[in-house]
Design a protein around this motif. Sequence first.
Motif, mmCIF file in Angstrom:
data_model
loop_
_atom_site.group_PDB
_atom_site.id
_atom_site.type_symbol
_atom_site.label_atom_id
_atom_site.label_comp_id
_atom_site.label_asym_id
_atom_site.label_seq_id
_atom_site.Cartn_x
_atom_site.Cartn_y
_atom_site.Cartn_z
ATOM 1 N N UNK A 7 0.857 -1.180 0.000
ATOM 2 C CA UNK A 7 0.000 0.000 0.000
ATOM 3 C C UNK A 7 0.892 1.229 0.000
ATOM 4 N N UNK A 8 0.272 2.377 -0.288
ATOM 5 C CA UNK A 8 1.000 3.627 -0.181
ATOM 6 C C UNK A 8 1.396 4.275 -1.482
ATOM 7 N N UNK A 9 1.119 3.632 -2.603
ATOM 8 C CA UNK A 9 1.450 4.251 -3.875
ATOM 9 C C UNK A 9 0.549 5.437 -4.172
ATOM 10 N N UNK A 10 0.895 6.152 -5.241
ATOM 11 C CA UNK A 10 0.067 7.284 -5.627
ATOM 12 C C UNK A 10 0.778 8.180 -6.611
ATOM 13 N N UNK A 11 0.222 9.375 -6.772
ATOM 14 C CA UNK A 11 0.750 10.384 -7.690
ATOM 15 C C UNK A 11 1.439 11.471 -6.874
ATOM 16 N N UNK A 12 2.661 11.806 -7.268
ATOM 17 C CA UNK A 12 3.422 12.829 -6.554
ATOM 18 C C UNK A 12 4.227 13.631 -7.560
ATOM 19 N N UNK A 13 4.498 14.867 -7.241
ATOM 20 C CA UNK A 13 5.319 15.701 -8.118
ATOM 21 C C UNK A 13 6.796 15.378 -7.913
ATOM 22 N N UNK A 14 7.568 15.651 -8.928
ATOM 23 C CA UNK A 14 9.015 15.458 -8.837
ATOM 24 C C UNK A 14 9.560 16.232 -7.638
ATOM 25 N N UNK A 15 10.467 15.569 -6.900
ATOM 26 C CA UNK A 15 11.012 16.170 -5.697
ATOM 27 C C UNK A 15 10.255 15.809 -4.438
ATOM 28 N N UNK A 16 9.087 15.224 -4.602
ATOM 29 C CA UNK A 16 8.260 14.856 -3.460
ATOM 30 C C UNK A 16 8.645 13.517 -2.862
ATOM 31 N N UNK A 17 7.831 13.081 -1.896
ATOM 32 C CA UNK A 17 8.109 11.850 -1.156
ATOM 33 C C UNK A 17 6.868 10.979 -1.070
ATOM 34 N N UNK A 18 7.103 9.684 -0.950
ATOM 35 C CA UNK A 18 6.056 8.706 -0.686
ATOM 36 C C UNK A 18 6.645 7.621 0.203
ATOM 37 N N UNK A 19 5.792 6.973 0.987
ATOM 38 C CA UNK A 19 6.219 5.819 1.761
ATOM 39 C C UNK A 19 5.326 4.633 1.408
ATOM 40 N N UNK A 20 5.957 3.584 0.949
ATOM 41 C CA UNK A 20 5.249 2.342 0.643
ATOM 42 C C UNK A 20 5.331 1.410 1.841
ATOM 43 N N UNK A 21 4.269 0.647 2.018
ATOM 44 C CA UNK A 21 4.227 -0.357 3.080
ATOM 45 C C UNK A 21 3.906 -1.709 2.468
ATOM 46 N N UNK A 22 4.373 -2.748 3.138
ATOM 47 C CA UNK A 22 4.092 -4.115 2.705
ATOM 48 C C UNK A 22 3.913 -4.962 3.961
ATOM 49 N N UNK A 23 2.711 -5.463 4.138
ATOM 50 C CA UNK A 23 2.421 -6.278 5.310
ATOM 51 C C UNK A 23 2.483 -7.757 4.941
ATOM 52 N N UNK A 24 3.230 -8.504 5.729
ATOM 53 C CA UNK A 24 3.410 -9.930 5.474
ATOM 54 C C UNK A 24 2.593 -10.752 6.460
ATOM 55 N N UNK A 25 2.035 -11.848 5.964
ATOM 56 C CA UNK A 25 1.308 -12.786 6.817
ATOM 57 C C UNK A 25 1.589 -14.202 6.348
ATOM 58 N N UNK A 26 1.239 -15.161 7.184
ATOM 59 C CA UNK A 26 1.500 -16.548 6.855
ATOM 60 C C UNK A 26 2.816 -17.014 7.444
ATOM 61 N N UNK A 27 3.491 -17.913 6.763
ATOM 62 C CA UNK A 27 4.722 -18.519 7.265
ATOM 63 C C UNK A 27 5.918 -17.614 6.990
ATOM 64 N N UNK A 28 5.940 -16.490 7.655
ATOM 65 C CA UNK A 28 7.006 -15.512 7.429
ATOM 66 C C UNK A 28 8.355 -15.985 7.944
ATOM 67 N N UNK A 29 8.384 -17.034 8.792
ATOM 68 C CA UNK A 29 9.661 -17.522 9.305
ATOM 69 C C UNK A 29 10.504 -18.141 8.202
ATOM 70 N N UNK A 30 9.894 -18.433 7.055
ATOM 71 C CA UNK A 30 10.646 -19.003 5.934
ATOM 72 C C UNK A 30 11.274 -17.933 5.068
ATOM 73 N N UNK A 31 11.029 -16.676 5.395
ATOM 74 C CA UNK A 31 11.514 -15.567 4.579
ATOM 75 C C UNK A 31 12.552 -14.789 5.358
ATOM 76 N N UNK A 32 13.810 -14.873 4.947
ATOM 77 C CA UNK A 32 14.874 -14.174 5.663
ATOM 78 C C UNK A 32 15.168 -12.802 5.074
ATOM 79 N N UNK A 33 14.783 -12.607 3.826
ATOM 80 C CA UNK A 33 15.062 -11.350 3.130
ATOM 81 C C UNK A 33 13.783 -10.797 2.520
ATOM 82 N N UNK A 34 13.619 -9.494 2.665
ATOM 83 C CA UNK A 34 12.511 -8.802 1.998
ATOM 84 C C UNK A 34 13.091 -7.764 1.049
ATOM 85 N N UNK A 35 12.435 -7.602 -0.065
ATOM 86 C CA UNK A 35 12.952 -6.661 -1.048
ATOM 87 C C UNK A 35 11.851 -5.871 -1.724
#
Length: 122
Positions: A7-35
């Motif tokens: 979540x967190x995408x959108x339209x922004x002007x050049x020079x601006x800022x955005x913050x994206x989020x990614x929520x994980x669920x399920x067997x997250x213990x099998x995932x050592x790296x997020x990208x």
Amino acid sequence: QVQLVESGGGLVQAGGSLRLSCTASGRTDSTTTMGWFRQAPGKERQFVARIKWSGGSTYYADSVKDRFTISRDYAKNTLYLQMNSLKPEDTAVYYCAGGPVFTSLRAHYNYWGQGTQVTVSS
């Protein structure tokens, strides 16, 4: 299985800022790296940033270094991408991904979110 929701995408002007989020669920213990990866129209999906889920080591693509910051909230199972000084060439669909190897190679990521659109206007 691991489910990832961005979540967190959108339209922004050049020079601006955005913050994206990614929520994980399920067997997250099998995932050592997020990208974070991104895909612009007509182009291949490319690596943006990665982080070790435990320990927090990070690595960035040269194109976003010093502008983007990847972080995670271990307790909330949430990954973030703070994007500052955005440029029109940052326009793309951004995907979060999880895998067992600390790498920039797309093939090593087993789990993918549905993507969120980021559009930077000039």
